[in-house]
Design an enzyme around this catalytic site. Structure first.
Site, PDB file in Angstrom:
ATOM      1  N   ASP A 138      -8.825  47.323 -89.092  1.00  0.00           N
ATOM      2  CA  ASP A 138      -7.385  47.230 -89.421  1.00  0.00           C
ATOM      3  C   ASP A 138      -6.697  45.932 -88.972  1.00  0.00           C
ATOM      4  O   ASP A 138      -6.954  45.455 -87.871  1.00  0.00           O
ATOM      5  CB  ASP A 138      -6.604  48.336 -88.705  1.00  0.00           C
ATOM      6  CG  ASP A 138      -7.215  49.696 -88.858  1.00  0.00           C
ATOM      7  OD1 ASP A 138      -8.194  49.836 -89.587  1.00  0.00           O
ATOM      8  OD2 ASP A 138      -6.695  50.632 -88.227  1.00  0.00           O
ATOM      9  N   GLN A 196      -8.523  44.646 -85.541  1.00  0.00           N
ATOM     10  CA  GLN A 196      -9.425  45.485 -84.773  1.00  0.00           C
ATOM     11  C   GLN A 196     -10.796  44.844 -84.822  1.00  0.00           C
ATOM     12  O   GLN A 196     -11.326  44.561 -85.911  1.00  0.00           O
ATOM     13  CB  GLN A 196      -9.500  46.880 -85.408  1.00  0.00           C
ATOM     14  CG  GLN A 196      -8.285  47.727 -85.165  1.00  0.00           C
ATOM     15  CD  GLN A 196      -8.283  48.305 -83.762  1.00  0.00           C
ATOM     16  OE1 GLN A 196      -9.029  49.220 -83.461  1.00  0.00           O
ATOM     17  NE2 GLN A 196      -7.452  47.755 -82.886  1.00  0.00           N
ATOM     18  N   TYR A 228      -7.018  50.554 -79.729  1.00  0.00           N
ATOM     19  CA  TYR A 228      -6.914  50.893 -81.149  1.00  0.00           C
ATOM     20  C   TYR A 228      -5.638  50.322 -81.770  1.00  0.00           C
ATOM     21  O   TYR A 228      -4.809  49.722 -81.100  1.00  0.00           O
ATOM     22  CB  TYR A 228      -6.968  52.417 -81.317  1.00  0.00           C
ATOM     23  CG  TYR A 228      -8.384  52.974 -81.381  1.00  0.00           C
ATOM     24  CD1 TYR A 228      -9.484  52.199 -81.036  1.00  0.00           C
ATOM     25  CD2 TYR A 228      -8.617  54.278 -81.795  1.00  0.00           C
ATOM     26  CE1 TYR A 228     -10.776  52.711 -81.104  1.00  0.00           C
ATOM     27  CE2 TYR A 228      -9.911  54.806 -81.874  1.00  0.00           C
ATOM     28  CZ  TYR A 228     -10.982  54.014 -81.526  1.00  0.00           C
ATOM     29  OH  TYR A 228     -12.250  54.526 -81.608  1.00  0.00           O
ATOM     30  N   SER A 229      -5.441  50.607 -83.053  1.00  0.00           N
ATOM     31  CA  SER A 229      -4.414  49.923 -83.854  1.00  0.00           C
ATOM     32  C   SER A 229      -2.988  50.123 -83.362  1.00  0.00           C
ATOM     33  O   SER A 229      -2.678  51.105 -82.683  1.00  0.00           O
ATOM     34  CB  SER A 229      -4.486  50.414 -85.298  1.00  0.00           C
ATOM     35  OG  SER A 229      -5.622  49.860 -85.898  1.00  0.00           O
ATOM     36  N   ARG A 242      -2.484  58.466 -83.121  1.00  0.00           N
ATOM     37  CA  ARG A 242      -2.711  57.044 -82.829  1.00  0.00           C
ATOM     38  C   ARG A 242      -1.915  56.134 -83.770  1.00  0.00           C
ATOM     39  O   ARG A 242      -1.236  56.586 -84.676  1.00  0.00           O
ATOM     40  CB  ARG A 242      -4.199  56.717 -82.936  1.00  0.00           C
ATOM     41  CG  ARG A 242      -4.848  57.125 -84.247  1.00  0.00           C
ATOM     42  CD  ARG A 242      -6.321  56.729 -84.280  1.00  0.00           C
ATOM     43  NE  ARG A 242      -7.005  57.290 -85.439  1.00  0.00           N
ATOM     44  CZ  ARG A 242      -7.712  58.414 -85.440  1.00  0.00           C
ATOM     45  NH1 ARG A 242      -7.849  59.131 -84.330  1.00  0.00           N
ATOM     46  NH2 ARG A 242      -8.280  58.854 -86.544  1.00  0.00           N
TER      47      ARG A 242
HETATM   48  C1  FRU Z   1      -8.074  53.129 -89.115  1.00  0.00           C
HETATM   49  C2  FRU Z   1      -8.411  53.450 -87.674  1.00  0.00           C
HETATM   50  C3  FRU Z   1      -7.163  53.700 -86.861  1.00  0.00           C
HETATM   51  C4  FRU Z   1      -7.628  53.394 -85.466  1.00  0.00           C
HETATM   52  C5  FRU Z   1      -8.542  52.229 -85.712  1.00  0.00           C
HETATM   53  C6  FRU Z   1      -9.697  52.111 -84.761  1.00  0.00           C
HETATM   54  O1  FRU Z   1      -9.066  52.411 -89.744  1.00  0.00           O
HETATM   55  O2  FRU Z   1      -9.282  54.549 -87.602  1.00  0.00           O
HETATM   56  O3  FRU Z   1      -6.623  54.986 -87.009  1.00  0.00           O
HETATM   57  O4  FRU Z   1      -6.587  53.070 -84.613  1.00  0.00           O
HETATM   58  O5  FRU Z   1      -9.033  52.359 -87.022  1.00  0.00           O
HETATM   59  O6  FRU Z   1     -10.381  50.915 -84.950  1.00  0.00           O
END
Ligand code: FRU
Length: 488
Positions: A46, A62, A105-106, A164
């Site tokens: 992401d 990410q 994470y995001s 999240r």
């Molecule tokens: C979406 C996701 C988010 C998460 C991230 C982890 O692609 O699954 O929900 O925060 O990627 O890398």
């Protein structure tokens, strides 16, 4: 193909040196791009924290450094003055606390007086691998230093562990801050939950679950939600998971939006009509993120991951995977979001291809096609005998455009379908296609639809042809995004 152990995927990165050989190998790939943001090594997913601050655009992604696998995630930082030329700025958020021990994470960003605050999900796992998400904050100071601030809040026990991707929103009228999170109810329905505070750095409390009439049962998890206001419309953008949609084959993860009205008093998003609109009609697009335009409330900029969860790509074997889409100008037209390539991209046009003398398609180019009516068939990266390729067809009677990648030698994620179709009520009159070694982004009719797809042409796939009445121009495109090795 390498089988990754959990230890390998979640290994903590300690020094730049550890990735040097991998980066050297990665940049030699025939599929490395020239004008897209792609993983410095390993896997990109992401886009995160997309924001404009003091003359500079910040965009993070990410990042799992070790290979084409989802493992320990970092926020990798890139910067740009014009949204077209991007420079690698190195890793910004490291998962190095108890709260984010298995991944940063995001999330999203809020510009401040002297820096940018970055809101993200700390993905914590216990020794028995039970997950607990935390909402965390980093102060990225103007000097470039990233400082972790105290935890904002922990997991909401009334929902499952899937909560999240904080999007920070400041509501001027109420002088209040909101964080919207993607979540899953205990009976496995996707939703958005909302927190509120008078201060962006402390005092957060749970405000409630967002009500979205008509969408109470729409996929089992909503990832990466955000609520944007463009041209006076409220837009709820999110990624519902584990459902199929018409025209999208067997794909189960989607990135889309509802247009409507957000009432922050009752926490209700009332959609204009009952349609969930897909943001991108191609094969590979997910987790779109929007940045407000500092000068113009009628537009914003959108970027997405040109990839999908649970997918695999031919470069996995080369130990890297993933790129972002081109940043696109986003507007509202006829009650729809319109995405257009940025004007600044035209400055990167190089030599114009003499299409009378060659049918070789440059691996990095822009093609513009102006239709004069009737059916069209455009084959990109076909073989010398005219077969195969990425096939774009327009059926004038059905007023339908179809992108089919089943003709390419490298086929992947085929279980989700190899054709994508979109209705064009006004017919097809214009295409702008951006090709960058392993991607094709097809903008239809000045932003009516866009199809973003990864493609991996082999050496034998290098031609193009058109059947139908249209004029075509092709320009080579120059490098706009650096592919240099910056980590710490
Ligand atoms: C979406 C996701 C988010 C998460 C991230 C982890 O692609 O699954 O929900 O925060 O990627 O890398």
């Amino acid at each position: 193909m390498k089988i990754w152990t959990k230890e390998e995927r979640y290994r903590v990165l300690k020094s730049t040196e550890e990735l040097k050989e991998l980066h050297e190998r990665t940049v030699k790939s025939d599929y490395r791009q020239l004008y897209h943001i792609q993983s410095v090594t390993g896997l990109l997913n992401d886009p995160n924290g997309f924001v404009f601050h003091k003359g500079l655009w910040h965009l993070f992604y990410q990042w799992c450094p070790w290979g084409a696998v989802h493992g320990l995630k970092y926020w990798y930082h890139t910067v740009s003055k014009d949204l077209v030329t991007w420079k690698n700025a190195g890793v910004c958020i490291c998962p190095d606390t108890e709260f984010d021990n298995k991944g940063a994470y995001s999330g999203s960003a809020l510009p401040t007086e002297d820096g940018v605050w970055l809101y993200y999900t700390g993905n914590h796992r216990d020794d028995d691998w039970t997950r607990r998400p935390y909402t965390c904050l980093v102060d990225l100071q103007d000097g470039g230093k990233a400082v972790k601030l105290p935890l904002l809040f922990g997991m909401n026990e009334d929902y499952t562990e899937h909560q999240r991707d904080p999007k920070i929103i400041y509501n001027k009228e109420k002088d209040k801050y909101y964080i919207v999170l993607g979540a899953q109810t205990k009976d496995k329905r996707g939703c958005v939950i909302i927190y509120q505070s008078d201060s962006p750095t402390e005092g957060w409390s749970f405000a409630g679950k967002l009500k979205v009439p008509g969408f109470e049962s729409f996929g089992d998890m909503w990832e990466c939600p955000s609520i944007e206001t463009i041209s006076g419309y409220d837009v709820l953008i999110f990624c519902p998971q584990h459902l199929t949609l018409p025209g999208r084959g067997e794909a189960v993860h989607h990135s889309g939006y509802l247009l409507g009205h957000m009432d922050w008093d009752t926490l209700t998003f009332t959609p204009d009509n009952t349609s969930f609109h897909v943001l991108d009609f191609g094969f590979d697009s997910y987790a779109a993120e929007c940045a407000a335009n500092p000068d113009d409330k009628n537009k914003a900029t959108l970027v997405a991951w040109m990839g999908l969860p649970d997918a695999s790509y031919p470069t996995d074997e080369e130990d890297w995977s993933g790129c972002l889409t081109l940043p696109r100008e986003l507007r509202v037209r006829d009650r729809r979001l319109i995405q257009q390539p940025l004007d600044e991209l035209r400055a990167f046009r190089g030599k114009q291809v003499d299409i009378e003398s060659t049918d070789i398609l440059p691996r990095v180019c822009e093609m513009e096609l102006i239709g004069r009516g009737g059916d069209l068939e455009l084959r990109l990266f076909s073989k010398a005998d005219g077969t195969g390729g990425l096939n774009v067809t327009y059926d004038d009677a059905a007023k339908e455009i179809t992108v089919d990648r089943s003709g390419m030698a490298h086929r992947f994620n085929t279980a989700w379908g190899e054709q994508r179709t979109r209705q064009l009520s006004k017919g097809l009159f214009h295409l702008r296609i951006f090709i960058d070694r392993s991607s094709a982004e097809i903008f239809v009719n000045d932003g009516d639809a866009v199809f973003s797809s990864r493609i991996f042409p082999t050496n034998a796939e290098e031609r193009w042809q058109l059947n139908g009445d249209a004029s075509v121009h092709i320009w080579e495109l120059r490098r706009a995004v650096e592919d240099d090795f910056v980590v710490f």
